[in-house]
Design an enzyme around this catalytic site. Structure first.
Site, short mmCIF file in Angstrom:
data_model
loop_
_atom_site.label_atom_id
_atom_site.label_comp_id
_atom_site.label_asym_id
_atom_site.label_seq_id
_atom_site.Cartn_x
_atom_site.Cartn_y
_atom_site.Cartn_z
N SER A 1 -10.21 24.77 41.65
CA SER A 1 -11.27 24.86 40.63
C SER A 1 -12.61 24.30 41.10
O SER A 1 -13.07 23.28 40.61
CB SER A 1 -10.83 24.19 39.33
OG SER A 1 -10.32 22.90 39.51
N LYS B 1 -3.68 17.43 45.84
CA LYS B 1 -3.61 17.71 44.40
C LYS B 1 -2.18 17.91 43.93
O LYS B 1 -1.75 17.29 42.96
CB LYS B 1 -4.42 18.97 44.05
CG LYS B 1 -5.89 18.89 44.31
CD LYS B 1 -6.58 20.21 44.01
CE LYS B 1 -6.03 21.39 44.76
NZ LYS B 1 -6.12 21.34 46.21
N SER C 1 -6.03 18.51 49.88
CA SER C 1 -6.49 17.17 49.50
C SER C 1 -5.43 16.33 48.83
O SER C 1 -5.63 15.15 48.59
CB SER C 1 -7.73 17.27 48.60
OG SER C 1 -7.41 17.94 47.40
N ASN D 1 -9.07 32.88 37.35
CA ASN D 1 -7.89 32.05 37.58
C ASN D 1 -7.97 30.80 36.69
O ASN D 1 -6.99 30.45 36.03
CB ASN D 1 -7.81 31.67 39.06
CG ASN D 1 -6.62 30.79 39.38
OD1 ASN D 1 -5.50 31.06 38.98
ND2 ASN D 1 -6.87 29.73 40.12
N THR E 1 0.64 17.12 45.39
CA THR E 1 1.45 15.92 45.62
C THR E 1 1.20 14.91 44.50
O THR E 1 2.15 14.36 43.93
CB THR E 1 1.10 15.29 46.98
OG1 THR E 1 1.36 16.25 48.01
CG2 THR E 1 1.91 14.03 47.23
N ASP F 1 -1.11 27.30 43.09
CA ASP F 1 -0.33 28.21 43.93
C ASP F 1 0.83 28.82 43.14
O ASP F 1 1.11 30.01 43.26
CB ASP F 1 0.21 27.49 45.17
CG ASP F 1 -0.86 27.25 46.22
OD1 ASP F 1 -1.97 27.82 46.08
OD2 ASP F 1 -0.60 26.51 47.17
N ARG G 1 -0.28 31.60 40.93
CA ARG G 1 -0.62 32.83 41.66
C ARG G 1 0.63 33.64 42.04
O ARG G 1 0.52 34.76 42.52
CB ARG G 1 -1.46 32.51 42.88
CG ARG G 1 -2.89 32.14 42.50
CD ARG G 1 -3.74 31.88 43.72
NE ARG G 1 -5.11 31.59 43.37
CZ ARG G 1 -6.06 32.51 43.18
NH1 ARG G 1 -5.75 33.78 43.30
NH2 ARG G 1 -7.29 32.15 42.88
#
Length: 145
Positions: free
Chosen positions: A117, A43, A41, A87, A45, A67, A70
């Site tokens: 989230s 996020k 979507s 997370n 960027t 990311d 993780r």
């Protein structure tokens, strides 16, 4: 899962330099900008663009990207609902985006958290961790051109 919350001999260590001192030094107010939305979507960027704009304005910020987290802090987690909750707990709440984001905001930084989230209860738990309500949430929706 850790049992540290069951310990009775662990206390928060208050230091002589607190959040107001750090905010004064940085000439900014620490907060969390939480960007959520589906995969792809925009996020990350948006988070990176916001971080770059804050930098050009002389503001100290840090992007916590889901990311990227993780790869280290959350590398032991999958994508089951309970893993997604953990997370967010690690990222947002008091080292708990929760935990990491709260510490960054306490340090006086503008923390830009970019995570899928999907659960409102998890985002609300992160928001509740910031005592002075310095939590800004933005949800992105996919746009088709």
């Amino acid at each position: 899962m850790s049992t540290i919350t069951n310990s009775t001999n662990i206390f928060w260590q208050e230091c002589q330099i607190g959040k107001p001192d750090r905010q004064k030094l940085l000439n900014q107010k620490g907060c969390v900008v939480w960007i959520t939305g589906l995969s792809g979507s925009g996020k990350s960027t948006l988070a990176c663009s916001l971080g770059r704009e804050l930098h050009t304005r002389g503001k100290l910020s840090y992007v916590l990207d889901g990311d990227n987290l993780r790869h280290g802090l959350n590398k032991d987690l999958g994508f089951k609902p309970e893993d997604r909750t953990e997370n967010i707990r690690r990222t947002g709440k008091s080292f708990n985006p929760g935990e990491v984001a709260k510490l960054f905001a306490d340090a006086g930084l503008i923390c830009v958290a970019s995570l899928i989230s999907p659960y409102r209860r998890d985002r609300d738990a992160c928001r509740a961790m910031l005592p002075d309500a310095n939590f800004i949430e933005e949800r992105l929706h996919l746009a088709f051109f």
